[in-house]
Write an enzyme that holds these catalytic residues in place. Sequence first.
Site, PDB file in Angstrom:
ATOM      1  N   ARG A 112      -8.006   5.766 -23.391  1.00 59.57           N
ATOM      2  CA  ARG A 112      -8.904   5.427 -22.260  1.00 59.57           C
ATOM      3  C   ARG A 112      -8.395   4.261 -21.430  1.00 59.57           C
ATOM      4  O   ARG A 112      -9.158   3.556 -20.780  1.00 59.57           O
ATOM      5  CB  ARG A 112     -10.324   5.121 -22.739  1.00 59.57           C
ATOM      6  CG  ARG A 112     -10.973   6.291 -23.426  1.00 59.57           C
ATOM      7  CD  ARG A 112     -12.492   6.169 -23.413  1.00 59.57           C
ATOM      8  NE  ARG A 112     -13.061   7.248 -24.176  1.00 59.57           N
ATOM      9  CZ  ARG A 112     -13.300   7.189 -25.479  1.00 59.57           C
ATOM     10  NH1 ARG A 112     -13.034   6.091 -26.150  1.00 59.57           N
ATOM     11  NH2 ARG A 112     -13.819   8.217 -26.100  1.00 59.57           N
ATOM     12  N   LYS A 215       1.631  -1.911   3.744  1.00 61.97           N
ATOM     13  CA  LYS A 215       0.840  -0.951   2.959  1.00 61.97           C
ATOM     14  C   LYS A 215      -0.277  -1.680   2.222  1.00 61.97           C
ATOM     15  O   LYS A 215      -1.423  -1.229   2.176  1.00 61.97           O
ATOM     16  CB  LYS A 215       1.719  -0.192   1.969  1.00 61.97           C
ATOM     17  CG  LYS A 215       0.859   0.715   1.088  1.00 61.97           C
ATOM     18  CD  LYS A 215       1.538   1.914   0.531  1.00 61.97           C
ATOM     19  CE  LYS A 215       0.521   2.814  -0.173  1.00 61.97           C
ATOM     20  NZ  LYS A 215       1.102   3.877  -0.963  1.00 61.97           N
ATOM     21  N   ARG A 229      -6.951   3.515   5.579  1.00 61.47           N
ATOM     22  CA  ARG A 229      -5.880   4.019   4.710  1.00 61.47           C
ATOM     23  C   ARG A 229      -5.304   5.339   5.239  1.00 61.47           C
ATOM     24  O   ARG A 229      -4.164   5.674   4.962  1.00 61.47           O
ATOM     25  CB  ARG A 229      -6.378   4.167   3.262  1.00 61.47           C
ATOM     26  CG  ARG A 229      -5.231   4.410   2.283  1.00 61.47           C
ATOM     27  CD  ARG A 229      -5.613   4.228   0.814  1.00 61.47           C
ATOM     28  NE  ARG A 229      -4.438   4.410  -0.022  1.00 61.47           N
ATOM     29  CZ  ARG A 229      -4.312   3.970  -1.260  1.00 61.47           C
ATOM     30  NH1 ARG A 229      -5.288   3.294  -1.822  1.00 61.47           N
ATOM     31  NH2 ARG A 229      -3.213   4.185  -1.952  1.00 61.47           N
ATOM     32  N   ASN A 233      -1.004   8.058   6.533  1.00 61.28           N
ATOM     33  CA  ASN A 233      -0.580   9.459   6.642  1.00 61.28           C
ATOM     34  C   ASN A 233       0.180   9.731   7.933  1.00 61.28           C
ATOM     35  O   ASN A 233       0.457  10.900   8.249  1.00 61.28           O
ATOM     36  CB  ASN A 233      -1.785  10.405   6.567  1.00 61.28           C
ATOM     37  CG  ASN A 233      -2.388  10.390   5.184  1.00 61.28           C
ATOM     38  OD1 ASN A 233      -1.656  10.275   4.204  1.00 61.28           O
ATOM     39  ND2 ASN A 233      -3.696  10.463   5.102  1.00 61.28           N
ATOM     40  N   HIS A 240       4.083  17.498   5.290  1.00 64.36           N
ATOM     41  CA  HIS A 240       3.757  18.256   4.080  1.00 64.36           C
ATOM     42  C   HIS A 240       4.084  19.736   4.266  1.00 64.36           C
ATOM     43  O   HIS A 240       4.568  20.394   3.345  1.00 64.36           O
ATOM     44  CB  HIS A 240       2.284  18.074   3.701  1.00 64.36           C
ATOM     45  CG  HIS A 240       2.018  16.724   3.100  1.00 64.36           C
ATOM     46  ND1 HIS A 240       0.831  16.038   3.276  1.00 64.36           N
ATOM     47  CD2 HIS A 240       2.796  15.921   2.335  1.00 64.36           C
ATOM     48  CE1 HIS A 240       0.902  14.875   2.644  1.00 64.36           C
ATOM     49  NE2 HIS A 240       2.081  14.782   2.065  1.00 64.36           N
ATOM     50  N   HIS A 250      10.629  14.338   0.559  1.00 65.47           N
ATOM     51  CA  HIS A 250       9.398  13.948   1.241  1.00 65.47           C
ATOM     52  C   HIS A 250       9.619  13.045   2.467  1.00 65.47           C
ATOM     53  O   HIS A 250       9.150  13.345   3.564  1.00 65.47           O
ATOM     54  CB  HIS A 250       8.487  13.260   0.224  1.00 65.47           C
ATOM     55  CG  HIS A 250       7.251  12.673   0.807  1.00 65.47           C
ATOM     56  ND1 HIS A 250       6.206  13.448   1.225  1.00 65.47           N
ATOM     57  CD2 HIS A 250       6.902  11.389   1.073  1.00 65.47           C
ATOM     58  CE1 HIS A 250       5.249  12.673   1.716  1.00 65.47           C
ATOM     59  NE2 HIS A 250       5.652  11.415   1.633  1.00 65.47           N
TER      60      HIS A 250
HETATM   61  P1  NAD Z   1      11.500  10.628  -7.644  1.00 64.07           P
HETATM   62  O1  NAD Z   1      10.788   9.715  -8.524  1.00 64.07           O
HETATM   63  O2  NAD Z   1      11.355  12.081  -7.865  1.00 64.07           O
HETATM   64  O3  NAD Z   1      13.066  10.257  -7.663  1.00 64.07           O
HETATM   65  C1  NAD Z   1      13.969  11.006  -6.893  1.00 64.07           C
HETATM   66  C2  NAD Z   1      15.243  11.295  -7.670  1.00 64.07           C
HETATM   67  O4  NAD Z   1      16.000  10.085  -7.780  1.00 64.07           O
HETATM   68  C3  NAD Z   1      15.002  11.785  -9.085  1.00 64.07           C
HETATM   69  O5  NAD Z   1      15.951  12.782  -9.357  1.00 64.07           O
HETATM   70  C4  NAD Z   1      15.277  10.549  -9.952  1.00 64.07           C
HETATM   71  O6  NAD Z   1      15.747  10.909 -11.220  1.00 64.07           O
HETATM   72  C5  NAD Z   1      16.345   9.846  -9.136  1.00 64.07           C
HETATM   73  N1  NAD Z   1      16.426   8.408  -9.269  1.00 64.07           N
HETATM   74  C6  NAD Z   1      15.399   7.524  -9.362  1.00 64.07           C
HETATM   75  N2  NAD Z   1      15.858   6.272  -9.333  1.00 64.07           N
HETATM   76  C7  NAD Z   1      17.199   6.351  -9.230  1.00 64.07           C
HETATM   77  C8  NAD Z   1      18.226   5.379  -9.150  1.00 64.07           C
HETATM   78  N3  NAD Z   1      17.960   4.062  -9.124  1.00 64.07           N
HETATM   79  N4  NAD Z   1      19.514   5.816  -9.088  1.00 64.07           N
HETATM   80  C9  NAD Z   1      19.795   7.140  -9.061  1.00 64.07           C
HETATM   81  N5  NAD Z   1      18.872   8.100  -9.115  1.00 64.07           N
HETATM   82  C10 NAD Z   1      17.567   7.699  -9.184  1.00 64.07           C
HETATM   83  O7  NAD Z   1      11.162  10.442  -6.101  1.00 64.07           O
HETATM   84  P2  NAD Z   1      10.593   9.274  -5.176  1.00 64.07           P
HETATM   85  O8  NAD Z   1      11.060   9.668  -3.830  1.00 64.07           O
HETATM   86  O9  NAD Z   1      10.867   7.906  -5.681  1.00 64.07           O
HETATM   87  O10 NAD Z   1       9.023   9.477  -5.276  1.00 64.07           O
HETATM   88  C11 NAD Z   1       8.386  10.670  -4.840  1.00 64.07           C
HETATM   89  C12 NAD Z   1       7.067  10.790  -5.566  1.00 64.07           C
HETATM   90  O11 NAD Z   1       6.235   9.698  -5.208  1.00 64.07           O
HETATM   91  C13 NAD Z   1       6.317  12.058  -5.229  1.00 64.07           C
HETATM   92  O12 NAD Z   1       5.879  12.653  -6.421  1.00 64.07           O
HETATM   93  C14 NAD Z   1       5.116  11.562  -4.422  1.00 64.07           C
HETATM   94  O13 NAD Z   1       3.974  12.366  -4.604  1.00 64.07           O
HETATM   95  C15 NAD Z   1       4.914  10.181  -4.982  1.00 64.07           C
HETATM   96  N6  NAD Z   1       4.233   9.254  -4.072  1.00 64.07           N
HETATM   97  C16 NAD Z   1       3.148   8.604  -4.540  1.00 64.07           C
HETATM   98  C17 NAD Z   1       2.481   7.709  -3.730  1.00 64.07           C
HETATM   99  C18 NAD Z   1       1.309   6.946  -4.269  1.00 64.07           C
HETATM  100  O14 NAD Z   1       0.629   6.278  -3.495  1.00 64.07           O
HETATM  101  N7  NAD Z   1       1.075   6.974  -5.549  1.00 64.07           N
HETATM  102  C19 NAD Z   1       2.912   7.478  -2.420  1.00 64.07           C
HETATM  103  C20 NAD Z   1       4.037   8.157  -1.965  1.00 64.07           C
HETATM  104  C21 NAD Z   1       4.698   9.056  -2.803  1.00 64.07           C
HETATM  105 ZN    ZN Z   2       4.658   9.618   2.077  1.00 66.86          ZN
END
Ligand code: NAD
Ligand code: ZN
Length: 348
Positions: A112, A215, A229, A233, A240, A250
Amino acid sequence: MDISTAYKDNNYKIHVARNILENRLNTYTEQYESVYYIIDENVYDIYKDTKLSFIKSPLVVTEGESFKYVSPLMHTMEELLAAGIKRNSLLVVIGGGATGDAGGFIASIVLRGVDYIHVPTTLLAHDSAIGGKTAINSEHGKNLIGAFYRPKAVIYDLEFLDSLPRAEVLSGFGEVYKHAMLNSPELSEELVNITADSIDVDELPAFIIKGIETKMKIVIEDEHESGSRKFLNLGHTLAHAVEYKYKIPHGQAVMLGIIAALYISNELNGTDFNIGNHIDYMRRHGYPVNLLKEMDIDEMMQLMMKDKKNHRNDYISYIVFKDQNTPEVMDIKIENLKKILAALKERI
Ligand code: NAD
Ligand code: ZN
């Protein structure tokens, strides 16, 4: 650089600098009886003999987005329980936005709720690590299962960015660019100037910090997304759809969405964003701008109408600019949006 959140309570620090992980983490871990580590497998492979060699018996999890599903999540929770995690243990989550989202969600539900620290390792995670949203994906769509759950700290060691693949740099930069636009026209101009020839992560720390602050300011005003907030977007409505259809990272899709948002602002609000300059700049850096020409508008409209952030039939909710400084949410009639996107298509 340390940034403190300014919520009413449960505040925490975001530490941002190069080569800070081990020292910073020590100041937190010593307050806990036991500490567990969840680490993205790609990150662990690259850093296990260097930056991460101080970590004994980590839980190395499947890379990026593939971890954001119920089955790997359950498996990792069972491993944590088997290893003896307690309510007063600390969970440290090391990886990009995906690992952070799923690791944070685990922290919110195992026993939890246990304390956790997020260690972002991608440029995009300057965005995802702020705001306290955690999530995994459902077969019905992305991020549909999750919780608001704040970490005890974010330790953003910029040295991790040295190993980031180019496609991920471009993706993360999309959100840096978005935050600069939401901050001020001056900051966006400065960012465009400094990256005129190349996007070099080493030159971005000041903009990463500004992005985090932008942010943070917005999510503190509106943690649960009833008002400002939504501005975060910017570029995301079309992004998307494009991301889903063309399977591009993304933040790269967000860049294309921003072009559309600026074009719509010019058409409907009379702003004078220089669309040609934006397009040239993004092309020059390798963003797939041509998808805006290739896209099938009816298909994009169908996908946009499914977006969970849309509430009114016959309208699509879009973040546009009222003037150069001021974002706003505008509900645009579907027929009208179709015409504007068709005109943009011709312009590419
Ligand atoms: P990710 O975490 O999928 O990482 C992208 C790739 O880079 C992966 O293959 C990972 O293994 C690799 N990687 C990570 N760090 C590395 C490093 N230092 N060196 C080499 N490779 C590395 O992608 P991301 O772009 O960081 O995040 C995308 C995710 O974030 C999505 O799931 C999205 O929904 C989420 N997100 C969440 C919020 C939120 O407010 N919580 C906001 C925006 C995006
Ligand atoms: Zn985004």
